[in-house]
Motif scaffolding. Structure first.
Motif, mmCIF file in Angstrom:
data_model
loop_
_atom_site.group_PDB
_atom_site.id
_atom_site.type_symbol
_atom_site.label_atom_id
_atom_site.label_comp_id
_atom_site.label_asym_id
_atom_site.label_seq_id
_atom_site.Cartn_x
_atom_site.Cartn_y
_atom_site.Cartn_z
ATOM 1 N N ALA A 220 0.750 -1.149 0.081
ATOM 2 C CA ALA A 220 -0.017 0.026 0.218
ATOM 3 C C ALA A 220 0.976 1.379 0.023
ATOM 4 O O ALA A 220 2.046 1.217 0.343
ATOM 5 N N GLU A 221 0.179 2.455 -0.358
ATOM 6 C CA GLU A 221 1.033 3.668 -0.107
ATOM 7 C C GLU A 221 1.173 4.211 1.324
ATOM 8 O O GLU A 221 0.415 3.944 1.908
ATOM 9 N N SER A 222 2.159 4.945 1.365
ATOM 10 C CA SER A 222 2.572 5.725 2.782
ATOM 11 C C SER A 222 1.262 6.259 3.493
ATOM 12 O O SER A 222 0.966 6.271 4.766
ATOM 13 N N ASP A 223 0.340 6.919 2.464
ATOM 14 C CA ASP A 223 -0.740 7.572 3.042
ATOM 15 C C ASP A 223 -1.832 6.563 3.788
ATOM 16 O O ASP A 223 -2.446 7.235 4.740
ATOM 17 N N VAL A 224 -1.732 5.206 3.425
ATOM 18 C CA VAL A 224 -2.426 4.378 4.038
ATOM 19 C C VAL A 224 -2.135 4.344 5.894
ATOM 20 O O VAL A 224 -2.681 4.347 6.464
ATOM 21 N N VAL A 225 -0.906 4.356 6.006
ATOM 22 C CA VAL A 225 -0.256 4.364 7.367
ATOM 23 C C VAL A 225 -0.526 5.792 7.988
ATOM 24 O O VAL A 225 -0.839 5.780 9.050
ATOM 25 N N ALA A 226 -0.121 6.698 7.113
ATOM 26 C CA ALA A 226 -0.626 8.125 7.704
ATOM 27 C C ALA A 226 -1.951 8.234 8.361
ATOM 28 O O ALA A 226 -2.093 8.996 9.196
ATOM 29 N N ARG A 227 -2.848 7.684 7.309
ATOM 30 C CA ARG A 227 -4.077 7.696 7.890
ATOM 31 C C ARG A 227 -4.510 6.935 9.337
ATOM 32 O O ARG A 227 -5.257 7.594 10.293
ATOM 33 N N SER A 228 -3.745 5.842 9.244
ATOM 34 C CA SER A 228 -3.935 5.174 10.609
ATOM 35 C C SER A 228 -3.121 5.957 11.699
ATOM 36 O O SER A 228 -4.097 5.935 12.996
ATOM 37 N N ILE A 229 -2.100 6.558 11.632
ATOM 38 C CA ILE A 229 -1.445 7.323 12.606
ATOM 39 C C ILE A 229 -2.692 8.720 12.941
ATOM 40 O O ILE A 229 -2.666 8.742 14.073
ATOM 41 N N TRP A 230 -3.144 9.134 11.863
ATOM 42 C CA TRP A 230 -4.148 10.124 12.269
ATOM 43 C C TRP A 230 -5.286 9.353 13.348
ATOM 44 O O TRP A 230 -5.601 10.035 14.327
ATOM 45 N N ARG A 231 -5.675 8.473 12.906
ATOM 46 C CA ARG A 231 -6.856 7.964 13.595
ATOM 47 C C ARG A 231 -6.363 7.509 15.192
ATOM 48 O O ARG A 231 -6.914 7.983 16.296
ATOM 49 N N ALA A 232 -5.101 7.045 15.260
ATOM 50 C CA ALA A 232 -4.481 6.568 16.489
ATOM 51 C C ALA A 232 -4.267 8.074 17.341
ATOM 52 O O ALA A 232 -4.431 8.012 18.768
ATOM 53 N N SER A 233 -3.951 9.066 16.751
ATOM 54 C CA SER A 233 -3.783 10.293 17.250
ATOM 55 C C SER A 233 -5.035 11.195 17.925
ATOM 56 O O SER A 233 -4.979 12.072 18.884
ATOM 57 N N THR A 234 -6.249 10.961 17.359
ATOM 58 C CA THR A 234 -7.228 11.547 17.479
ATOM 59 C C THR A 234 -8.550 10.977 17.811
ATOM 60 O O THR A 234 -9.460 11.549 18.449
ATOM 61 N N SER A 235 -8.493 9.580 17.731
ATOM 62 C CA SER A 235 -9.759 8.927 18.204
ATOM 63 C C SER A 235 -10.012 8.670 19.818
ATOM 64 O O SER A 235 -8.905 8.515 20.395
ATOM 65 N N ILE A 236 -11.161 9.030 20.088
ATOM 66 C CA ILE A 236 -11.537 8.457 21.506
ATOM 67 C C ILE A 236 -11.637 7.177 21.805
ATOM 68 O O ILE A 236 -11.753 6.749 22.994
ATOM 69 N N TRP A 237 -11.528 6.323 20.811
ATOM 70 C CA TRP A 237 -11.630 4.777 20.890
ATOM 71 C C TRP A 237 -10.382 4.287 22.007
ATOM 72 O O TRP A 237 -9.492 4.482 21.367
ATOM 73 N N PRO A 238 -10.462 3.492 22.863
ATOM 74 C CA PRO A 238 -9.219 3.070 23.841
ATOM 75 C C PRO A 238 -8.645 1.741 22.933
ATOM 76 O O PRO A 238 -8.546 0.829 23.669
ATOM 77 N N ARG A 239 -8.216 2.059 21.874
ATOM 78 C CA ARG A 239 -7.556 0.893 21.104
ATOM 79 C C ARG A 239 -6.169 1.196 21.208
ATOM 80 O O ARG A 239 -5.532 2.210 20.873
ATOM 81 N N LEU A 240 -5.280 -0.152 21.343
ATOM 82 C CA LEU A 240 -3.949 0.104 21.395
ATOM 83 C C LEU A 240 -3.129 -0.037 19.990
ATOM 84 O O LEU A 240 -2.300 0.524 19.754
ATOM 85 N N ARG A 241 -3.531 -0.953 19.218
ATOM 86 C CA ARG A 241 -2.826 -1.544 17.930
ATOM 87 C C ARG A 241 -3.639 -1.323 16.732
ATOM 88 O O ARG A 241 -4.984 -1.254 16.734
ATOM 89 N N TYR A 242 -2.980 -0.781 15.678
ATOM 90 C CA TYR A 242 -3.731 -0.389 14.555
ATOM 91 C C TYR A 242 -2.743 -1.253 13.530
ATOM 92 O O TYR A 242 -1.510 -1.108 13.353
ATOM 93 N N GLN A 243 -3.327 -2.000 12.329
ATOM 94 C CA GLN A 243 -2.643 -2.622 11.423
ATOM 95 C C GLN A 243 -3.016 -2.473 9.853
ATOM 96 O O GLN A 243 -3.731 -2.969 9.249
ATOM 97 N N PRO A 244 -2.583 -1.008 9.698
ATOM 98 C CA PRO A 244 -2.888 -0.588 8.064
ATOM 99 C C PRO A 244 -2.007 -1.447 7.205
ATOM 100 O O PRO A 244 -0.938 -2.010 7.278
ATOM 101 N N ASN A 245 -3.114 -2.215 6.324
ATOM 102 C CA ASN A 245 -2.376 -3.220 5.203
ATOM 103 C C ASN A 245 -1.748 -4.536 5.837
ATOM 104 O O ASN A 245 -0.912 -5.144 5.454
ATOM 105 N N ALA A 246 -2.293 -4.605 7.224
ATOM 106 C CA ALA A 246 -1.496 -6.086 7.783
ATOM 107 C C ALA A 246 -2.646 -6.671 8.721
ATOM 108 O O ALA A 246 -2.165 -7.752 9.371
ATOM 109 N N THR A 247 -4.065 -6.402 8.659
ATOM 110 C CA THR A 247 -4.644 -7.157 9.382
ATOM 111 C C THR A 247 -4.809 -8.400 9.350
ATOM 112 O O THR A 247 -4.846 -9.414 10.354
ATOM 113 N N PHE A 248 -4.906 -8.947 8.113
ATOM 114 C CA PHE A 248 -5.025 -10.662 7.743
ATOM 115 C C PHE A 248 -3.864 -11.270 8.263
ATOM 116 O O PHE A 248 -3.659 -12.260 8.804
#
Length: 272
Positions: A220-248
């Motif tokens: 995937a493009e770098s933008d995919v990771v950037a968007r995950s970083i954005w969500r991790a930085s701003t979301s109120i959801w108490p989530r620890l891990r994000y897996q852009p292009n790596a969930t499976f």
């Protein structure tokens, strides 16, 4: 989180770091884009919200000076994105002690250095987020990346442990675990270890390396990771891990029996 925020990003000169800096600036944040050689970067020309700072994550004095400068010029730090890193590739037997230590100094101890420098500021304000860019290789392993994977596995343990410690201070910790991403990793952010006279791994490297590169080119493009970083930085959801292009990939590691998972990786990269 409101738009009048400041994010400090390490390793912002290219790839994921640069894409993240541009995204945050587009969305109204002040961006402290740090790198070892800011004088060679054109990133600040992309937005008047981006400011460049010199920072070498392996040099504690450099880290502390940069953090102090960012706080003074930007008024505070709301989010830190620990993104700086590179990959040491090659058979472990070919890797020198110096190469291995440099890999850990950048990918692991660099994160510790930056985090240690910003925590007093965040504790005093009773707010902040630490976003550590790890890798799917921190939940699995790849052939020829034993030391790179070792640093990312260590980063997982550090981040999760820190998550427990900092909740009482209203500081959140997030881990980004990207899969293969189309960056300049193979050309710019990778070091290949070789040892004169050591030929026992040549056939294995010749089989595996083209498949690793092909996997990256299909990523995937770098933008995919950037968007995950954005969500991790701003979301109120108490989530620890994000897996852009790596969930499976990460899911498979947890549910597929170990011997079958290893066989799948061997087949995927021709690592026989």
């Amino acid at each position: 989180m409101s738009a009048d925020k400041t994010v400090l990003i390490t390793g912002a000169s290219s790839g994921i770091g640069r894409a993240t800096a541009e995204l945050f600036a587009q969305r109204g944040w002040t961006v402290a884009a740090t790198m070892r050689k800011p004088e060679t970067s054109d990133l600040a020309s992309k937005s008047d919200r981006i400011r460049l700072f010199k920072l070498d994550v392996t040099d504690q004095a450099s880290v502390e000076a940069a953090v102090a400068d960012v706080i003074a010029q930007c008024g505070g730090i709301d989010v830190v994105v620990n993104n700086a890193g590179y990959g040491l590739m090659g058979p472990f037997e070919a890797q020198t002690d110096e190469q291995i230590r440099r890999q850990f100094e950048t990918n692991l101890f660099g994160v510790l250095n930056v985090t240690r420098a910003v925590l007093p500021h965040m504790r005093e304000r009773r707010q902040g987020r630490i976003v550590n860019v790890g890798s799917a290789a921190g939940r699995m392993t790849l052939p020829l990346y034993s030391m790179y994977s070792a640093t990312k596995w260590a980063l997982e343990g550090f981040s999760e442990g820190l998550w427990f410690e900092l909740r009482q201070h209203n500081i959140k910790v997030k881990i980004i675990e990207p899969g293969m991403i189309k960056t300049d990793f193979f050309e710019r952010s990778r070091e290949v270890a070789t040892k004169p006279g050591l030929t026992a791994y040549d056939d294995f490297v010749a089989q595996v390396a083209p498949n690793l590169k092909a996997w990256e080119e299909a990523g995937a493009e770098s933008d995919v990771v950037a968007r995950s970083i954005w969500r991790a930085s701003t979301s109120i959801w108490p989530r620890l891990r994000y897996q852009p292009n790596a969930t499976f990939t990460v899911w498979g590691r947890g549910w597929v029996p170990g011997h079958l998972y290893v066989r799948l990786i061997r087949r995927l990269f021709n690592a026989w």
